[in-house]
Each structure stands twice: as structure tokens, then as C-alpha cells.
Scaffold this motif. Sequence first.
Motif, PDB file in Angstrom:
ATOM      1  N   ASN A 104     -14.184   1.061 -12.416  1.00 42.69           N
ATOM      2  CA  ASN A 104     -13.869  -0.100 -11.586  1.00 42.69           C
ATOM      3  C   ASN A 104     -13.362   0.370 -10.223  1.00 42.69           C
ATOM      4  OD1 ASN A 104     -14.546  -1.814 -13.642  1.00 42.69           O
ATOM      5  ND2 ASN A 104     -12.447  -2.182 -14.318  1.00 42.69           N
ATOM      6  N   PRO A 105     -13.560  -0.431  -9.184  1.00 42.64           N
ATOM      7  CA  PRO A 105     -13.144   0.001  -7.839  1.00 42.64           C
ATOM      8  C   PRO A 105     -11.630   0.110  -7.717  1.00 42.64           C
ATOM      9  CG  PRO A 105     -13.917  -2.280  -7.806  1.00 42.64           C
ATOM     10  CD  PRO A 105     -14.228  -1.745  -9.165  1.00 42.64           C
ATOM     11  N   TYR A 106     -11.163   1.163  -7.038  1.00 43.19           N
ATOM     12  CA  TYR A 106      -9.723   1.372  -6.867  1.00 43.19           C
ATOM     13  C   TYR A 106      -9.142   0.494  -5.769  1.00 43.19           C
ATOM     14  CZ  TYR A 106     -10.536   5.686  -9.554  1.00 43.19           C
ATOM     15  OH  TYR A 106     -10.885   6.591 -10.521  1.00 43.19           O
ATOM     16  N   HIS A 107      -9.919   0.195  -4.750  1.00 43.33           N
ATOM     17  CA  HIS A 107      -9.468  -0.603  -3.611  1.00 43.33           C
ATOM     18  C   HIS A 107      -8.168  -0.047  -3.022  1.00 43.33           C
ATOM     19  CE1 HIS A 107     -11.929  -4.339  -5.062  1.00 43.33           C
ATOM     20  NE2 HIS A 107     -12.683  -3.384  -4.544  1.00 43.33           N
ATOM     21  N   SER A 108      -8.148   1.257  -2.811  1.00 44.45           N
ATOM     22  CA  SER A 108      -6.984   1.951  -2.266  1.00 44.45           C
ATOM     23  C   SER A 108      -7.346   2.596  -0.940  1.00 44.45           C
ATOM     24  CB  SER A 108      -6.531   3.032  -3.250  1.00 44.45           C
ATOM     25  OG  SER A 108      -7.539   4.041  -3.351  1.00 44.45           O
ATOM     26  N   ALA A 109      -6.344   3.207  -0.293  1.00 45.35           N
ATOM     27  CA  ALA A 109      -6.622   3.941   0.944  1.00 45.35           C
ATOM     28  C   ALA A 109      -7.533   5.127   0.656  1.00 45.35           C
ATOM     29  CB  ALA A 109      -5.307   4.403   1.568  1.00 45.35           C
ATOM     30  N   THR A 110      -7.404   5.707  -0.535  1.00 40.52           N
ATOM     31  CA  THR A 110      -8.261   6.831  -0.927  1.00 40.52           C
ATOM     32  C   THR A 110      -9.720   6.390  -1.027  1.00 40.52           C
ATOM     33  OG1 THR A 110      -6.403   7.658  -2.256  1.00 40.52           O
ATOM     34  CG2 THR A 110      -8.560   8.673  -2.628  1.00 40.52           C
ATOM     35  N   SER A 111      -9.958   5.369  -1.837  1.00 31.65           N
ATOM     36  CA  SER A 111     -11.338   4.914  -2.053  1.00 31.65           C
ATOM     37  C   SER A 111     -11.901   4.269  -0.798  1.00 31.65           C
ATOM     38  CB  SER A 111     -11.401   3.945  -3.229  1.00 31.65           C
ATOM     39  OG  SER A 111     -10.635   2.780  -2.984  1.00 31.65           O
ATOM     40  N   GLY A 112     -11.044   3.608  -0.007  1.00 29.47           N
ATOM     41  CA  GLY A 112     -11.520   2.959   1.213  1.00 29.47           C
ATOM     42  C   GLY A 112     -12.066   3.956   2.213  1.00 29.47           C
ATOM     43  N   GLU A 113     -11.374   5.086   2.376  1.00 26.44           N
ATOM     44  CA  GLU A 113     -11.871   6.099   3.313  1.00 26.44           C
ATOM     45  C   GLU A 113     -13.135   6.762   2.780  1.00 26.44           C
ATOM     46  OE1 GLU A 113     -10.476  10.059   5.814  1.00 26.44           O
ATOM     47  OE2 GLU A 113      -8.981   8.653   5.055  1.00 26.44           O
ATOM     48  N   MET A 114     -13.131   7.101   1.491  1.00 29.28           N
ATOM     49  CA  MET A 114     -14.311   7.746   0.912  1.00 29.28           C
ATOM     50  C   MET A 114     -15.530   6.827   0.950  1.00 29.28           C
ATOM     51  SD  MET A 114     -13.638  10.806   0.280  1.00 29.28           S
ATOM     52  CE  MET A 114     -12.169  11.824   0.340  1.00 29.28           C
ATOM     53  N   ALA A 115     -15.302   5.517   0.869  1.00 31.03           N
ATOM     54  CA  ALA A 115     -16.408   4.554   0.934  1.00 31.03           C
ATOM     55  C   ALA A 115     -17.071   4.562   2.310  1.00 31.03           C
ATOM     56  CB  ALA A 115     -15.912   3.154   0.599  1.00 31.03           C
ATOM     57  N   ILE A 116     -16.294   4.805   3.352  1.00 37.44           N
ATOM     58  CA  ILE A 116     -16.862   4.879   4.706  1.00 37.44           C
ATOM     59  C   ILE A 116     -17.794   6.079   4.821  1.00 37.44           C
ATOM     60  CG2 ILE A 116     -16.257   5.324   7.129  1.00 37.44           C
ATOM     61  CD1 ILE A 116     -13.683   3.641   6.523  1.00 37.44           C
TER      62      ILE A 116
ATOM     63  N   TRP B  75     -21.650  -0.888  -1.332  1.00 38.74           N
ATOM     64  CA  TRP B  75     -21.494   0.372  -0.576  1.00 38.74           C
ATOM     65  C   TRP B  75     -21.652   0.150   0.922  1.00 38.74           C
ATOM     66  CZ3 TRP B  75     -25.275   1.977   2.694  1.00 38.74           C
ATOM     67  CH2 TRP B  75     -26.599   1.604   2.443  1.00 38.74           C
ATOM     68  N   LEU B  76     -22.314  -0.925   1.291  1.00 38.71           N
ATOM     69  CA  LEU B  76     -22.525  -1.232   2.704  1.00 38.71           C
ATOM     70  C   LEU B  76     -21.455  -2.158   3.261  1.00 38.71           C
ATOM     71  CD1 LEU B  76     -24.575  -0.977   5.134  1.00 38.71           C
ATOM     72  CD2 LEU B  76     -25.476  -3.187   4.370  1.00 38.71           C
ATOM     73  N   ALA B  77     -20.950  -3.087   2.432  1.00 38.75           N
ATOM     74  CA  ALA B  77     -20.204  -4.222   2.965  1.00 38.75           C
ATOM     75  C   ALA B  77     -18.757  -4.339   2.520  1.00 38.75           C
ATOM     76  CB  ALA B  77     -20.934  -5.524   2.590  1.00 38.75           C
ATOM     77  N   TYR B  78     -18.339  -3.628   1.464  1.00 43.95           N
ATOM     78  CA  TYR B  78     -17.048  -4.009   0.878  1.00 43.95           C
ATOM     79  C   TYR B  78     -16.287  -2.803   0.354  1.00 43.95           C
ATOM     80  CZ  TYR B  78     -13.773  -6.914  -1.854  1.00 43.95           C
ATOM     81  OH  TYR B  78     -12.663  -7.534  -2.371  1.00 43.95           O
ATOM     82  N   ALA B  79     -15.197  -2.469   1.036  1.00 42.33           N
ATOM     83  CA  ALA B  79     -14.298  -1.411   0.568  1.00 42.33           C
ATOM     84  C   ALA B  79     -12.877  -1.741   1.025  1.00 42.33           C
ATOM     85  CB  ALA B  79     -14.731  -0.055   1.100  1.00 42.33           C
ATOM     86  N   PRO B  80     -12.264  -2.788   0.462  1.00 49.59           N
ATOM     87  CA  PRO B  80     -10.938  -3.199   0.921  1.00 49.59           C
ATOM     88  C   PRO B  80      -9.869  -2.186   0.519  1.00 49.59           C
ATOM     89  CG  PRO B  80     -11.512  -4.406  -1.061  1.00 49.59           C
ATOM     90  CD  PRO B  80     -12.727  -3.603  -0.676  1.00 49.59           C
ATOM     91  N   VAL B  81      -8.822  -2.138   1.321  1.00 47.29           N
ATOM     92  CA  VAL B  81      -7.675  -1.282   1.025  1.00 47.29           C
ATOM     93  C   VAL B  81      -6.504  -2.202   0.712  1.00 47.29           C
ATOM     94  CG1 VAL B  81      -6.103   0.467   1.955  1.00 47.29           C
ATOM     95  CG2 VAL B  81      -8.541   0.542   2.519  1.00 47.29           C
ATOM     96  N   LYS B  82      -6.164  -2.337  -0.561  1.00 48.38           N
ATOM     97  CA  LYS B  82      -5.103  -3.277  -0.928  1.00 48.38           C
ATOM     98  C   LYS B  82      -4.198  -2.803  -2.059  1.00 48.38           C
ATOM     99  CE  LYS B  82      -8.473  -6.093  -3.524  1.00 48.38           C
ATOM    100  NZ  LYS B  82      -9.106  -7.434  -3.598  1.00 48.38           N
ATOM    101  N   ASN B  83      -4.491  -1.655  -2.679  1.00 47.16           N
ATOM    102  CA  ASN B  83      -3.665  -1.168  -3.784  1.00 47.16           C
ATOM    103  C   ASN B  83      -2.967   0.130  -3.418  1.00 47.16           C
ATOM    104  OD1 ASN B  83      -4.281  -3.248  -5.593  1.00 47.16           O
ATOM    105  ND2 ASN B  83      -6.140  -2.227  -6.278  1.00 47.16           N
TER     106      ASN B  83
ATOM    107  N   LEU C 140       0.816  -1.218   0.000  1.00 47.59           N
ATOM    108  CA  LEU C 140       0.000   0.000   0.000  1.00 47.59           C
ATOM    109  C   LEU C 140       0.845   1.260   0.000  1.00 47.59           C
ATOM    110  CD1 LEU C 140      -2.476  -1.076   2.823  1.00 47.59           C
ATOM    111  CD2 LEU C 140      -2.891  -1.164   0.365  1.00 47.59           C
ATOM    112  N   GLY C 141       2.162   1.106   0.217  1.00 46.42           N
ATOM    113  CA  GLY C 141       3.006   2.264   0.405  1.00 46.42           C
ATOM    114  C   GLY C 141       3.035   2.710   1.850  1.00 46.42           C
ATOM    115  N   TYR C 142       2.745   1.772   2.764  1.00 51.38           N
ATOM    116  CA  TYR C 142       2.671   2.054   4.198  1.00 51.38           C
ATOM    117  C   TYR C 142       3.644   1.123   4.908  1.00 51.38           C
ATOM    118  CZ  TYR C 142       0.612   2.248   8.913  1.00 51.38           C
ATOM    119  OH  TYR C 142       0.409   2.379  10.273  1.00 51.38           O
TER     120      TYR C 142
END
Length: 622
Positions: free
Chosen positions: A465-477, A445-453, A150-152
Motif C-alpha cells: 500500500n502507498p506510504y504517502h510520506s516524504a520518503t515515498s513522495g520524493e521517490m515517486a518524483i 505514478w504520473l499524477a498522485y504522490a501526496p506527502v501526508k504521513n 509529517l514531523g516538519y
Amino acid sequence: MDSAAESLSKLSVNGDFAFAVPNLQKNIHLLSPNQIKLAKMLVEMGQSHLFEHWSQPGVDDEQKKSLFQQVAKLDSSYPGGLASYIKTAKELLADSKEGKNPFDGFTPSVPTGENLTFGDENFIKFEEAGVREAQNAAFVLVAGGLGERLGYNGIKVALPMETTTGTCFLQHYIESVLALQEASCRFTQCKSQKEIPFAIMTSDDTHARTIELLESNSYFGMKPSQVKLLKQEKVACLEDNDARLALDPHNKYTIQTKPHGHGDVHSLLYSSGLLSTWQDAGLRWVLFFQDTNGLLFKAIPASLGVSATKQYHVNSLAVPRKAKEAIGGITRLTHADGRSMVINVEYNQLDPLLRATGNPDGDVNCETGFSPFPGNINQLILELGPYIEELKRTGGAIKEFVNPKYKDASKTSFKSSTRLECMMQDYPKTLPPSARVGFTVMDAWLAYAPVKNNPEDAAKVPKGNPYHSATSGEMAIYRSNSLILKKAGVRVDDPVQQVFNGQEVEVWPRITWKPKWGLTFSDVKSKVSGSCSISQRSTMAIKGRNIFVEDLSLDGALVLEAVDEAGVKVGGSVQNKGWILENVDYKDASIPEELRIRGFRFKKDEQLEKCYREPGKFDLKA
């Protein structure tokens, strides 16, 4: 006790074991009787190359001993031992070289499951059933990964789930389990609250840092006795199609190892004795989840309710998937011989499998606009009793696969060493036809927003398509919380489109709350009333169980915190400069990693912030 030489003589194969490997014979005095047994096994299994470089006694003797210490560890940590690992590897590598289809003879069809619509009567019914049942459940977090991808530069569960409050994934998971624990007791009016067990599967990379994270944060409010850590060991790498164990290129006395996959969680739970302990305590369910999906616990109560109501032995949580989307599909596979199983089939296998079995169009969307095969999100609910019985039979071993990267079409050599792998969700592959295996589908939108890219990989994802990043994961919350409040009757402004780290995302009001405030939809509905509105530029963080929002108009930032014994009613018009989202450059080393990988940070211009630390009833009328 037998001497090493006597042991070797007794263990020789047709009398020539020692002489078949001269270098091993010269150094046999270094080995204990048990190590000699391992040496015999290695030679029998075609691993004599491990000793080709062994020179005369006295040269690198300590490293030779170290190799056998490693062999003993690899042997003891794998179900069936190292011989079983090598035997399985030879079979799977032969199948891979021949291009054998693991699903040959199987016909896919859509299995039976439950499709839920958030907020309707059916959903609420299942949520209530799940909360009741939660006190009979144990939770297992599969968290063996680092955040490097993830760059972390930390463990993934230490990564902030969102930056409004800075709550990390592990804190959110523990607080969610504690909220379920309390709500389940309250719902069933139990006299004493049952503690919900929480197990974490770690790895060599994450074990010490997970302990440090827990201890430095007082286990985020959970009793240390509730938390059990299970450390996963790595498996041996393979250097060729003959399954010869690969030596480390930097140390010829060390076997190269790699992770075996999250399927190891089953054998670890079985060998640890935890499952029997849980069964003796009267538990009925085990829930498995992975390390960076911040939305998961919004789906767990209803999903557990489905398991209890439908009496599923296995319940896979799923989301609608578009045909050919890069996510596996939950599929029923029926063999020509009558065998049948419900499992995840990877997206790159599902389409050709359908085409080969009378579906010329392959994986296509149906009238719903989605594929009829639900998208697997690798979250499982297993009924404990049948689970234990199955593991008694298998020892916790999960069907493995191998994925070698060949140098060329001849498939005679690898680009780099490979290893056997296993996946948690492949557990149902060995179940009998009588097993009740189903799924529960909820909106992504309710159940799935993984952070893996990481940001670079996410920015290359095709638009839509879903980004599955820290950016999209936070915005999904924020999106999920906004949509839940809208469903509860709050007027929430529509999102705007913004680009962070090359990813175009919907930016909703930055709304967060602690699990104990809004564990279920019914909880949220009971906490908001009257005419409430939240503007798009607003930020709201609720940290407290008994905070009630009534006739609130929010246009800015509002942060509320209260102890459990304080009842707070907030309303009126809250307007201030608020918190502004600022773009940050993910290559700017002066900015903390957890912000760089998101591409934004908050500029906190102004907020209304109230903290209630004393018991009592309070009114906040802005």
C-alpha cells in the motif's frame, strides 16, 4: 442611538429574554446593540450556558467583551451566520446519534469519465488542448496546513518537494503555473502574455508564514499582483448532542474552535469577489489542488484539455484504485426519487453502500484489476460560469458532516468536542441533474504522490500500500521522471529496492527538471534525441528551458543550468563518482527535519556541473 437597556427591551423574547439569563442581564451594559442581538440569538439557540459563570459587573469585564468579539467573528465568517451553524449542527448530530445513513435511498453506479493512457495519441491531444486553454484558467491552492503531522515544524508548502535541488512545493507550483502561462501564449501565438491568477487559501496557522515564504523568495518569479491570499477562519466546537458551543477548557471566556475543512475555499472565493473579477477578465476555468502532491502538474494539462473538450462543469482528477483501498471513489448516486449526483464516496462508505443495493460482493476489482470506481485525489477543475451561478444560489456553503467521537455506545457524550466539517470535493452535491460532472483518470505514478504521513505512521502501512510520506513522495518524483524519459526513448536502468525510515521503496535514477523544460510529454520528447542512457545510480538536474539532451550516456551526477536565452546541447559520456544516497535516522536531532522525515540524504562525491548565464548556443560534449 438606543441605550443597551432599551435595545435589550426591544429585542426581548416575549418580554422575558433578559430575565431568563440573570447573569447576562447583570452585564448587559457591556454589550453594544449589535452584540445584544447576538446575545438574543445565542439564548434562542440554546447557548445560555455560555453565561453561567458570568459574575457581577466589574469582574472579568474585558474578557466578557472579548467573548462577544469572538462570537461576532464566528457569526460573520460563516455563511448564514452562527445561528445557521448551530441549527445545522443540531440536525447533523441528531442524524449521527440515530446512525442515519447519509446515502439512504441512493444506488451507486459508475459515472462517465475519461481514462487516459500516458503518452498515446489521445493523451497528447488532450495535453495540447489543455495548454491552449491554460491562459483562460485560474489556480487555487488549498494550503491551510502545518507540517507537524509529517514531523516538519513549518508550513507544508515550504517543505522541499525533492532534495536533489531542494525545490519546495510552493516554488514548484508557481513555476508550473508560469510555465503553463508562457506555453499557452506561445501555443496560441497571443501578442501579449496573459497572467494566470494564483490564489492560496491559508489559515491562522499558515497565513503569515506563507506571506514570509513568498516575499523572502520574490514570489518565486511570479508577479506579486498575480497572487491572492484568502485566510480561512475556524468554526465553533460543539460539546454535546444539543450542539452547545464548547468553551475552551483553559479559558471560560473563549469558545473552542477548530478548522472547518477545505470546503471553505468555495465560500472564500465567492465572498472575496475574486470569481467575478476572473469572469470579467474572460477566464473560463478554476483549478483546485492541495498542498503536497509533487506530481500533480504532470496531470493538469491533459485534465484541463478533457474539461475543455468534454465541456465538463466539474472534472475530478482521479487515479485507478484497488477495491477497498483507503481512498474515496468517484461515484454516481441515483436516488429513488430520481435525483442524481456524481461525487466522492469515502472508501468506508462505498463498500457497505454497494452491498446494501444489490451488490453482495461490495467493492471488488473488475477485469482491469482495479475497482470500476476511480480513486478521488481531491483535485478539481470547475467551469467558472456555472460555478459562479451555483455559488450565487448557495453563498458558497458546502454540504457539511459531523464526526463526533462518542464515549460509549449510548452516544450521549463525546470524548472531546467536535465541529462541523466540509470538503472541497463535495461541491457537486447541490448541483442540478443537468450539470455535466465527469472525471479524468491517469496512472498514479504520473499524477498522485501526496506527502501526508510521518515516518512512524508510514512504516506501519501494510506492504504494497502507498506510504504517502516524504520518503515515498520524493521517490515517486524520480520514478515518474524516469518513466517519462523511458517513454521518450531514453534507456533508463531499472530501480533497486531500498529501505528508508522503515519503508521499502523503489529507487530510480534521481532525475529532476524545471517545469519550463518539460511541461508536457511533447516538450520532453522534443528535448531528448539519439541514443541516451541513464544508469540507476545517476543523478540529473535540468534547470533551463533550452537544454537539449542528445546521445548522452550518464553514469554519475550531472547538473545543468541555463538562462532562457541560452541554447545548450549536451551529449557524450558523463561518468563520475556521483551522489550517493545515505540513510539517516529520523530521530537524530542533529539532522535537519526535512531530511530526517525522508530517512536519506545525498553524499555529493562528484558531479559535472555547468551553468550558462549568457545568451548564445553552447555544446557540452563530455
